[in-house]
Write a protein that holds these residues in place. Structure first.
Motif, PDB file in Angstrom:
ATOM      1  N   TYR A   1      20.995  50.866  13.987  1.00  0.00           N
ATOM      2  CA  TYR A   1      21.128  50.712  15.433  1.00  0.00           C
ATOM      3  C   TYR A   1      19.851  51.094  16.160  1.00  0.00           C
ATOM      4  CZ  TYR A   1      26.050  49.629  15.183  1.00  0.00           C
ATOM      5  OH  TYR A   1      27.242  49.003  14.928  1.00  0.00           O
ATOM      6  N   ILE A   2      19.350  50.129  16.919  1.00  0.00           N
ATOM      7  CA  ILE A   2      18.189  50.274  17.786  1.00  0.00           C
ATOM      8  C   ILE A   2      18.630  49.805  19.163  1.00  0.00           C
ATOM      9  CG2 ILE A   2      15.847  49.432  18.258  1.00  0.00           C
ATOM     10  CD1 ILE A   2      15.654  48.910  15.174  1.00  0.00           C
ATOM     11  N   GLU A   3      18.309  50.525  20.197  1.00  0.00           N
ATOM     12  CA  GLU A   3      18.734  50.112  21.528  1.00  0.00           C
ATOM     13  C   GLU A   3      17.995  48.847  21.952  1.00  0.00           C
ATOM     14  OE1 GLU A   3      18.559  51.781  26.062  1.00  0.00           O
ATOM     15  OE2 GLU A   3      19.352  53.152  24.539  1.00  0.00           O
ATOM     16  N   THR A   4      18.753  47.803  22.268  1.00  0.00           N
ATOM     17  CA  THR A   4      18.200  46.536  22.731  1.00  0.00           C
ATOM     18  C   THR A   4      19.019  46.052  23.923  1.00  0.00           C
ATOM     19  OG1 THR A   4      19.639  45.170  21.339  1.00  0.00           O
ATOM     20  CG2 THR A   4      17.563  45.950  20.340  1.00  0.00           C
ATOM     21  N   ASP A   5      18.666  44.879  24.450  1.00  0.00           N
ATOM     22  CA  ASP A   5      19.425  44.328  25.572  1.00  0.00           C
ATOM     23  C   ASP A   5      20.886  44.115  25.202  1.00  0.00           C
ATOM     24  OD1 ASP A   5      17.112  44.287  27.016  1.00  0.00           O
ATOM     25  OD2 ASP A   5      16.789  42.122  26.900  1.00  0.00           O
ATOM     26  N   ILE A   6      21.151  43.817  23.928  1.00  0.00           N
ATOM     27  CA  ILE A   6      22.516  43.518  23.497  1.00  0.00           C
ATOM     28  C   ILE A   6      23.414  44.747  23.562  1.00  0.00           C
ATOM     29  CG2 ILE A   6      23.915  42.894  21.472  1.00  0.00           C
ATOM     30  CD1 ILE A   6      21.799  40.915  20.678  1.00  0.00           C
ATOM     31  N   ASN A   7      22.874  45.935  23.212  1.00  0.00           N
ATOM     32  CA  ASN A   7      23.745  47.108  23.063  1.00  0.00           C
ATOM     33  C   ASN A   7      23.441  48.265  24.006  1.00  0.00           C
ATOM     34  OD1 ASN A   7      21.496  48.496  21.981  1.00  0.00           O
ATOM     35  ND2 ASN A   7      21.996  47.852  19.909  1.00  0.00           N
ATOM     36  N   ALA A   8      22.450  48.097  24.886  1.00  0.00           N
ATOM     37  CA  ALA A   8      22.001  49.229  25.718  1.00  0.00           C
ATOM     38  C   ALA A   8      23.143  49.817  26.547  1.00  0.00           C
ATOM     39  CB  ALA A   8      20.851  48.787  26.620  1.00  0.00           C
ATOM     40  N   GLU A   9      23.944  48.953  27.142  1.00  0.00           N
ATOM     41  CA  GLU A   9      25.045  49.439  27.987  1.00  0.00           C
ATOM     42  C   GLU A   9      26.038  50.253  27.161  1.00  0.00           C
ATOM     43  OE1 GLU A   9      28.489  47.695  31.020  1.00  0.00           O
ATOM     44  OE2 GLU A   9      26.930  46.373  30.221  1.00  0.00           O
ATOM     45  N   TRP A  10      26.331  49.799  25.938  1.00  0.00           N
ATOM     46  CA  TRP A  10      27.267  50.518  25.087  1.00  0.00           C
ATOM     47  C   TRP A  10      26.751  51.908  24.745  1.00  0.00           C
ATOM     48  CZ3 TRP A  10      31.754  51.662  23.263  1.00  0.00           C
ATOM     49  CH2 TRP A  10      31.882  52.352  22.051  1.00  0.00           C
ATOM     50  N   PHE A  11      25.521  52.026  24.348  1.00  0.00           N
ATOM     51  CA  PHE A  11      25.020  53.319  23.911  1.00  0.00           C
ATOM     52  C   PHE A  11      24.833  54.310  25.060  1.00  0.00           C
ATOM     53  CE2 PHE A  11      23.640  51.070  19.963  1.00  0.00           C
ATOM     54  CZ  PHE A  11      24.449  51.803  19.112  1.00  0.00           C
ATOM     55  N   ARG A  12      24.901  53.831  26.285  1.00  0.00           N
ATOM     56  CA  ARG A  12      24.860  54.739  27.442  1.00  0.00           C
ATOM     57  C   ARG A  12      26.265  55.171  27.858  1.00  0.00           C
ATOM     58  NH1 ARG A  12      20.852  50.580  29.926  1.00  0.00           N
ATOM     59  NH2 ARG A  12      18.881  51.244  28.987  1.00  0.00           N
ATOM     60  N   SER A  13      27.278  54.538  27.253  1.00  0.00           N
ATOM     61  CA  SER A  13      28.657  54.882  27.584  1.00  0.00           C
ATOM     62  C   SER A  13      29.115  56.078  26.746  1.00  0.00           C
ATOM     63  CB  SER A  13      29.576  53.692  27.298  1.00  0.00           C
ATOM     64  OG  SER A  13      29.707  53.490  25.892  1.00  0.00           O
ATOM     65  N   GLU A  14      30.269  56.623  27.107  1.00  0.00           N
ATOM     66  CA  GLU A  14      30.815  57.758  26.357  1.00  0.00           C
ATOM     67  C   GLU A  14      31.098  57.366  24.907  1.00  0.00           C
ATOM     68  OE1 GLU A  14      34.622  60.891  26.462  1.00  0.00           O
ATOM     69  OE2 GLU A  14      34.342  59.415  28.065  1.00  0.00           O
ATOM     70  N   GLY A  15      31.669  56.161  24.708  1.00  0.00           N
ATOM     71  CA  GLY A  15      31.951  55.702  23.350  1.00  0.00           C
ATOM     72  C   GLY A  15      30.683  55.548  22.530  1.00  0.00           C
ATOM     73  N   GLY A  16      29.625  55.034  23.142  1.00  0.00           N
ATOM     74  CA  GLY A  16      28.363  54.865  22.437  1.00  0.00           C
ATOM     75  C   GLY A  16      27.748  56.194  22.053  1.00  0.00           C
TER      76      GLY A  16
END
Length: 253
Positions: free
Chosen positions: A192-207
């Protein structure tokens, strides 16, 4: 060891994230680079950035779901930069959705981009590498970008996981068929690397909770893939084919 002077690369999905990073990396190590993505203004800006520091680059619009357009894209890159000998098959979509809710449209888009587009881009590249003679000189490289989710699974990503598993096996199939022609085909399976695809998820509580469960409790950086990409793209990759390189900081353990 990583000097790519005189080499010509095509990077798909080069408008942002890993694709843009790979394009800069290849250019910084001497390769001329074709940058392909649907967002033309972004790849043109990146190509201009590379040219401003002395590199050679061209940006062009390419929809990976439309294999009928690949020949024209390859023609332009070869006309402006020379015969292609490195393809980085990076374009991809996330294909999110719980199995009970996943639509036919999302499933089809995920496989159209991640699998179908990847295969036919590799096919077009291989044909040209063989025809131009770069394969015979053992300079032909196809590098598919898979994922650790080709061999692990997370909830809500069944389509993505299935597509990346297909990319992993497809890589081995391409390598097998193209071995006698001198084309090396491999895949990198990043963590996992933060990209446009997953950035929102990893900033969430679940991420954040997901990151806390990784052995080292952190995401990777795009630069963590640099050594592997340069090894596979450069002279040291001549005797490597059919390999799936997992680089994930232990995330899939």
């Amino acid at each position: 060891m990583n000097d790519l002077s005189g080499q010509v690369a095509l990077v798909t999905g080069a408008s942002s994230g890993l694709g843009a990073h790979f394009a800069r990396l290849l250019a910084n190590n001497g390769a001329a680079v074709g940058l392909a993505a649907r967002r033309l203004e972004r790849v043109e800006a990146l190509a201009a950035e590379i040219r401003e520091v002395g590199g050679r680059a061209v940006g062009l619009a390419l929809d990976i779901t439309q294999p009928g357009t690949f020949a024209a894209a390859f023609d332009r890159i070869e006309a402006e930069l020379g015969p292609i000998n490195i393809l980085v098959n990076n374009a991809g979509v996330s294909g999110e959705g719980h199995v009970l809710d996943l639509s036919v449209e999302t499933w089809d888009e995920t496989f159209d981009v991640n699998v179908r587009g990847t295969f036919f881009a590799a096919q077009e590249a291989a044909r040209r590498m063989i025809a131009s003679g770069v394969a015979e000189r053992e300079q032909a490289r196809i590098i598919n970008i898979a994922s650790i989710l080709s061999h692990t699974v997370l909830p809500g990503l069944s389509a993505y996981c299935a597509s990346k598993a297909a990319v992993a096996m497809m890589t081995r199939g391409l390598a097998k068929d193209l071995a006698k022609h001198g084309v090396a085909v491999n895949a990198i399976c990043p963590g996992y690397i933060e990209t446009d695809i997953n950035a929102e998820w990893f900033r969430s509580e679940g991420g954040r909770k997901q990151i806390s469960r990784f052995p080292r409790r952190r995401l990777m950086d795009a630069s963590d893939l640099d050594a592997a990409l340069l090894m596979l793209a450069g002279p040291s990759g001549a005797k490597i084919t059919g390999s799936l390189l997992t680089l994930d900081d232990g995330q899939s353990m």
